[in-house]
Scaffold this motif. Structure first.
Motif, PDB file in Angstrom:
ATOM      1  N   LEU A  12       0.817  -1.210   0.000  1.00 41.88           N
ATOM      2  CA  LEU A  12       0.000   0.000   0.000  1.00 41.88           C
ATOM      3  C   LEU A  12       0.855   1.266   0.000  1.00 41.88           C
ATOM      4  O   LEU A  12       0.528   2.239  -0.689  1.00 41.88           O
ATOM      5  N   LEU A  13       1.944   1.262   0.752  1.00 45.48           N
ATOM      6  CA  LEU A  13       2.818   2.434   0.747  1.00 45.48           C
ATOM      7  C   LEU A  13       3.494   2.621  -0.610  1.00 45.48           C
ATOM      8  O   LEU A  13       3.641   3.748  -1.088  1.00 45.48           O
ATOM      9  N   THR A  14       3.886   1.533  -1.239  1.00 43.63           N
ATOM     10  CA  THR A  14       4.478   1.623  -2.571  1.00 43.63           C
ATOM     11  C   THR A  14       3.487   2.240  -3.550  1.00 43.63           C
ATOM     12  O   THR A  14       3.829   3.116  -4.338  1.00 43.63           O
ATOM     13  N   ARG A  15       2.257   1.786  -3.484  1.00 42.96           N
ATOM     14  CA  ARG A  15       1.226   2.319  -4.383  1.00 42.96           C
ATOM     15  C   ARG A  15       0.914   3.780  -4.055  1.00 42.96           C
ATOM     16  O   ARG A  15       0.752   4.607  -4.948  1.00 42.96           O
ATOM     17  N   TYR A  16       0.840   4.114  -2.785  1.00 42.28           N
ATOM     18  CA  TYR A  16       0.510   5.475  -2.369  1.00 42.28           C
ATOM     19  C   TYR A  16       1.577   6.474  -2.815  1.00 42.28           C
ATOM     20  O   TYR A  16       1.269   7.568  -3.272  1.00 42.28           O
ATOM     21  N   ARG A  18       3.741   6.126  -5.294  1.00 41.63           N
ATOM     22  CA  ARG A  18       4.227   5.765  -6.624  1.00 41.63           C
ATOM     23  C   ARG A  18       4.788   6.963  -7.389  1.00 41.63           C
ATOM     24  O   ARG A  18       5.895   6.930  -7.879  1.00 41.63           O
ATOM     25  N   ASN A  19       4.058   8.027  -7.544  1.00 41.82           N
ATOM     26  CA  ASN A  19       4.512   9.198  -8.306  1.00 41.82           C
ATOM     27  C   ASN A  19       4.606  10.430  -7.422  1.00 41.82           C
ATOM     28  O   ASN A  19       4.311  11.533  -7.859  1.00 41.82           O
ATOM     29  N   ARG A  20       5.000  10.233  -6.189  1.00 42.53           N
ATOM     30  CA  ARG A  20       5.070  11.321  -5.222  1.00 42.53           C
ATOM     31  C   ARG A  20       6.406  11.300  -4.506  1.00 42.53           C
ATOM     32  O   ARG A  20       7.079  10.278  -4.462  1.00 42.53           O
ATOM     33  N   THR A  21       6.745  12.408  -3.910  1.00 47.52           N
ATOM     34  CA  THR A  21       7.921  12.477  -3.063  1.00 47.52           C
ATOM     35  C   THR A  21       7.585  11.843  -1.717  1.00 47.52           C
ATOM     36  O   THR A  21       6.537  12.126  -1.143  1.00 47.52           O
ATOM     37  N   VAL A  22       8.472  11.004  -1.234  1.00 52.34           N
ATOM     38  CA  VAL A  22       8.236  10.326   0.038  1.00 52.34           C
ATOM     39  C   VAL A  22       8.565  11.274   1.186  1.00 52.34           C
ATOM     40  O   VAL A  22       9.652  11.847   1.240  1.00 52.34           O
ATOM     41  N   SER A  23       7.623  11.430   2.076  1.00 52.38           N
ATOM     42  CA  SER A  23       7.787  12.257   3.261  1.00 52.38           C
ATOM     43  C   SER A  23       7.572  11.374   4.489  1.00 52.38           C
ATOM     44  O   SER A  23       6.592  10.625   4.551  1.00 52.38           O
ATOM     45  N   VAL A  24       8.473  11.466   5.451  1.00 50.72           N
ATOM     46  CA  VAL A  24       8.350  10.647   6.659  1.00 50.72           C
ATOM     47  C   VAL A  24       7.059  11.002   7.387  1.00 50.72           C
ATOM     48  O   VAL A  24       6.312  10.115   7.816  1.00 50.72           O
ATOM     49  N   ARG A  25       6.781  12.283   7.492  1.00 53.44           N
ATOM     50  CA  ARG A  25       5.571  12.725   8.197  1.00 53.44           C
ATOM     51  C   ARG A  25       4.306  12.195   7.509  1.00 53.44           C
ATOM     52  O   ARG A  25       3.391  11.705   8.166  1.00 53.44           O
ATOM     53  N   GLU A  26       4.261  12.276   6.189  1.00 57.79           N
ATOM     54  CA  GLU A  26       3.087  11.789   5.462  1.00 57.79           C
ATOM     55  C   GLU A  26       2.970  10.273   5.544  1.00 57.79           C
ATOM     56  O   GLU A  26       1.863   9.736   5.675  1.00 57.79           O
ATOM     57  N   ALA A  27       4.087   9.570   5.491  1.00 56.95           N
ATOM     58  CA  ALA A  27       4.055   8.105   5.584  1.00 56.95           C
ATOM     59  C   ALA A  27       3.516   7.661   6.942  1.00 56.95           C
ATOM     60  O   ALA A  27       2.674   6.760   7.019  1.00 56.95           O
ATOM     61  N   VAL A  28       3.962   8.314   8.001  1.00 50.18           N
ATOM     62  CA  VAL A  28       3.480   7.951   9.333  1.00 50.18           C
ATOM     63  C   VAL A  28       2.014   8.337   9.491  1.00 50.18           C
ATOM     64  O   VAL A  28       1.231   7.585  10.070  1.00 50.18           O
ATOM     65  N   ALA A  29       1.614   9.474   8.939  1.00 51.26           N
ATOM     66  CA  ALA A  29       0.213   9.903   9.034  1.00 51.26           C
ATOM     67  C   ALA A  29      -0.708   8.931   8.313  1.00 51.26           C
ATOM     68  O   ALA A  29      -1.762   8.551   8.848  1.00 51.26           O
ATOM     69  N   ILE A  30      -0.349   8.514   7.114  1.00 55.89           N
ATOM     70  CA  ILE A  30      -1.211   7.596   6.363  1.00 55.89           C
ATOM     71  C   ILE A  30      -1.233   6.228   7.046  1.00 55.89           C
ATOM     72  O   ILE A  30      -2.281   5.582   7.119  1.00 55.89           O
TER      73      ILE A  30
END
Length: 82
Positions: A12-16, A18-30
């Motif tokens: 799910l994180l790979t798909r989320y 996919r075409n975005r910049t990875v942010s630690v804050r956003e990854a933890v929030a999602i």
């Protein structure tokens, strides 16, 4: 169950991201959102349904495994940032 949670979280994180910049804050929030969604979806089945469990029993066995979502997201996002 832990392996399934990690595989699902990774997919799910790979798909989320996919075409975005990875942010630690956003990854933890999602991942925290997914954690809370799992708890909400599980509640009717484990509190009232066929698999009736007490809250401490549920959280010690199942609910705790869902904490792998935010932990995995945090460390995966940190690895991408390095």
């Amino acid at each position: 169950m832990g392996l399934v949670v990690l595989l699902t979280g990774g997919a799910l994180l790979t798909r989320y991201f996919r075409n975005r910049t990875v942010s630690v804050r956003e990854a933890v929030a999602i991942a925290a959102l997914w954690f809370f969604m799992n708890l909400v979806f599980d509640y009717p089945m484990f509190a009232y349904g066929p698999m009736r469990m007490t809250a401490p029993h549920y959280y010690s066995e199942i609910g705790l495994a869902y904490l792998a979502f935010p932990a995995f997201a945090f460390w995966a996002a940190r690895l991408v940032k390095v």
